[in-house]
Design an enzyme around this catalytic site. Sequence first.
Site, PDB file in Angstrom:
ATOM      1  CE1 TYR A  47      -4.109   1.450  -0.367  1.00  0.00           C
ATOM      2  CE2 TYR A  47      -3.607   2.646   1.659  1.00  0.00           C
ATOM      3  CZ  TYR A  47      -4.397   2.458   0.538  1.00  0.00           C
ATOM      4  OH  TYR A  47      -5.487   3.262   0.327  1.00  0.00           O
ATOM      5  CE  LYS A 102     -20.539 -20.126 -16.408  1.00  0.00           C
ATOM      6  NZ  LYS A 102     -21.427 -20.928 -17.240  1.00  0.00           N
TER       7      LYS A 102
END
Length: 759
Positions: A47, A102
């Site tokens: 970060y 899925k």
Amino acid sequence: MADDKTRPDLSEFDREALAFHQRPTPGKLALQPTKPMATQRDLSLAYSPGVAVPVKAIAANPDAAYDYTSKGNMVAVVSNGTAILGLGNLGAAASKPVMEGKAVLFKRFADIDAFDIEVNYTDPDQFVDCVAGFGDSFGGINLEDIRSPECFEIERRLREKLDIPVFHDDQHGTAIIAAAGLINACEIAGKKLKDLNVVLVGAGAAGLSVIELLQSMGVNKERCIVVDIDGVVYEGREGLHPRLADQAVKTKLRTLEDVVKGADCLIGLSAAGAISREMVKSMAKDPIIFAMANPEPEIRPDVVREVRSDAIIATGRSDFPNQVNNVLGFPYIFRGALDVRARTINEEMKIACAHALAALAREDVPDEVAAAYKKARMQFGPDHIIPTPFDPRLITHIPPSVAKAAVETGVARIEPRADEAYRHSLAQRADPTADLQQRITVAIRSEPKRIVFAEGEAPGVIRAAYAFKKQGLGHPILVAREPIAQSNMRELGIPEDALEICNARLSDYNYDYAQLLYKRLQRKGYLKRDTQRLVNTNRNVFSACMVKMGQADGMVSGVTRHTKTVMDDIRLVLDPVENGRIVGLNAAISRGRTLLIGDVLETEFPTSDELAEIAIEMAATARRFGLTPRVAFLSYSSFGNPPGERTEKMSGAVRILDKMNVDFEYEGEMAADIALDPDHRELYPFSRLSEPANVLVMPAVHSASIATRLLKAAGAATVIGPITVGLESSVQIARLGAKVSDIVNLAGLAAYDPSRSAL
């Protein structure tokens, strides 16, 4: 909290499905970082301030997002829930379980990170604007369960707006698999695509995509007739949307019965019963019939066979030959597209996928694939024109063809690596957990065994035994009192006659077992009445006798009793294999790596001699699991530094193996991080391990148990076990309170018998 599981109208399967989706963590997906986050330095790089560097690089060159973010392996699975499976328009939120499923398939079959996004817009304009707004965050978009005809327009507009693949699987997935099957059906029937007379019944998203793809591949459009719910789609018919109007033909025929006469190919994507015997009779020689409605096809294959023995048939169901299953397509199409950073999935890529699938079906089928589908042999022919979903070759055969087509048609940003290197990298993406479990399943299905479930009155054990049988893994036997077991089966919704029950006290073999036990124990302080009591009341003893005397091939226990208690009972009946020792090990499986860790069961503080024996047994088990064993004797020290009593026992085991001329790599004593480091030889050039260790011998039972439980609890690995090896007969011991799925897995291991079988 949802309490649907308590509804009396739910079947046992329904309740199990709800529990599966709820526990231990709701849903089927989670996020796992790919970079360490252990130190302040890690956080600074991940970060602020480190993240600013790739930010600037991407701002200067947007394609750099593929290099510095996960975009290149990330697909969004997007739906608005207007056409969920066969359930209709139930809304975006209701589609989430399907979209999660899925996403799991993307990961399982092609190692693609897919995230489900449910968009609460039914208006196509709003839906397109929403998806276009976030689309560039992903490497591709998979549209799912969007009603027709809006799905056509939505996909077209998103493909125009986005510079990444946009693929509506309900349309193109079915089309690609059906096209692959048709290529091979034509070869068998001696027909050519350009000469086929094709009839399509069902003009929804999938049906129209099938006919359009076939026409792109050479089927003559003038020889194609589409039939929808209102009859033949002919020129001049009113009310046709543009996609359907494009398939209108000049004809005076108005019914399916009329147009099917003399047809070479009949493709069904409509509803059960839409195709009759009479229609099939009227078709041309060697007719090709793809009846793909789900869950019931337009006409069943056995009905077709009754009237046309020359027919070549495919359906959408797994219990008939030639299943048209979309999972053969979408994971591998996207894998190939992502690997070349494709800007779209075009017709050429779909056609390449179809031809690659067709070519794979013509190749020799591995025996393990045939065994998985309970077939003695699978070979190219009328009953095998499409590969099976669990064929392990799909990941290495299909994506390269798709990637090549993308490069050749100019839609790829980069080229894939050389063929062999690319195929090798694809093979590494196979899910190791699923691969190991699938190989075990294949092995036991090819030769079903009788497995005795010792704690046959426990509801969880009954459920596991029933699942074991329903999955075709073998023949389960419950050791139980019939009234109690049958009462529990009724409460679980399981037919009372579904499982064999053996009452220990009433068994025809009761006397024989008592005699066997008395002969073994008469000089160990047991009287005849003691051994008779054990056979009557101790189900572990009775079950072990069944295995010992050949009335069963293996047993599972431990759900209601502690492991040591179960093992003590079993050892009254069964001995270690000759010149072997009993070892308990866990298989810890994470991405790209399978580790066998032991001993977790038998020897609390093993000596150097015992550690050497444990290593030999674990190495042999590794080979039976298809691994090349590389054994590390683990300790808190590495190669004598710092020294200690336990480290001396570990290094002593190494010296013992040095004298035994074993046929596997081994090294130690060494710390765990050194054993698993692929570059550890830079610091220790004398190490005999050519690659990171995969068989970890721990200094004590408690350290082995702690290590594997930490890995499992932290989510760092999938743990299968404990796996018991070294007994003269196949026995597996579950952990106290084990889940149904764990019991089924162990029953499979008992049937497989890792002490003797080889994958």
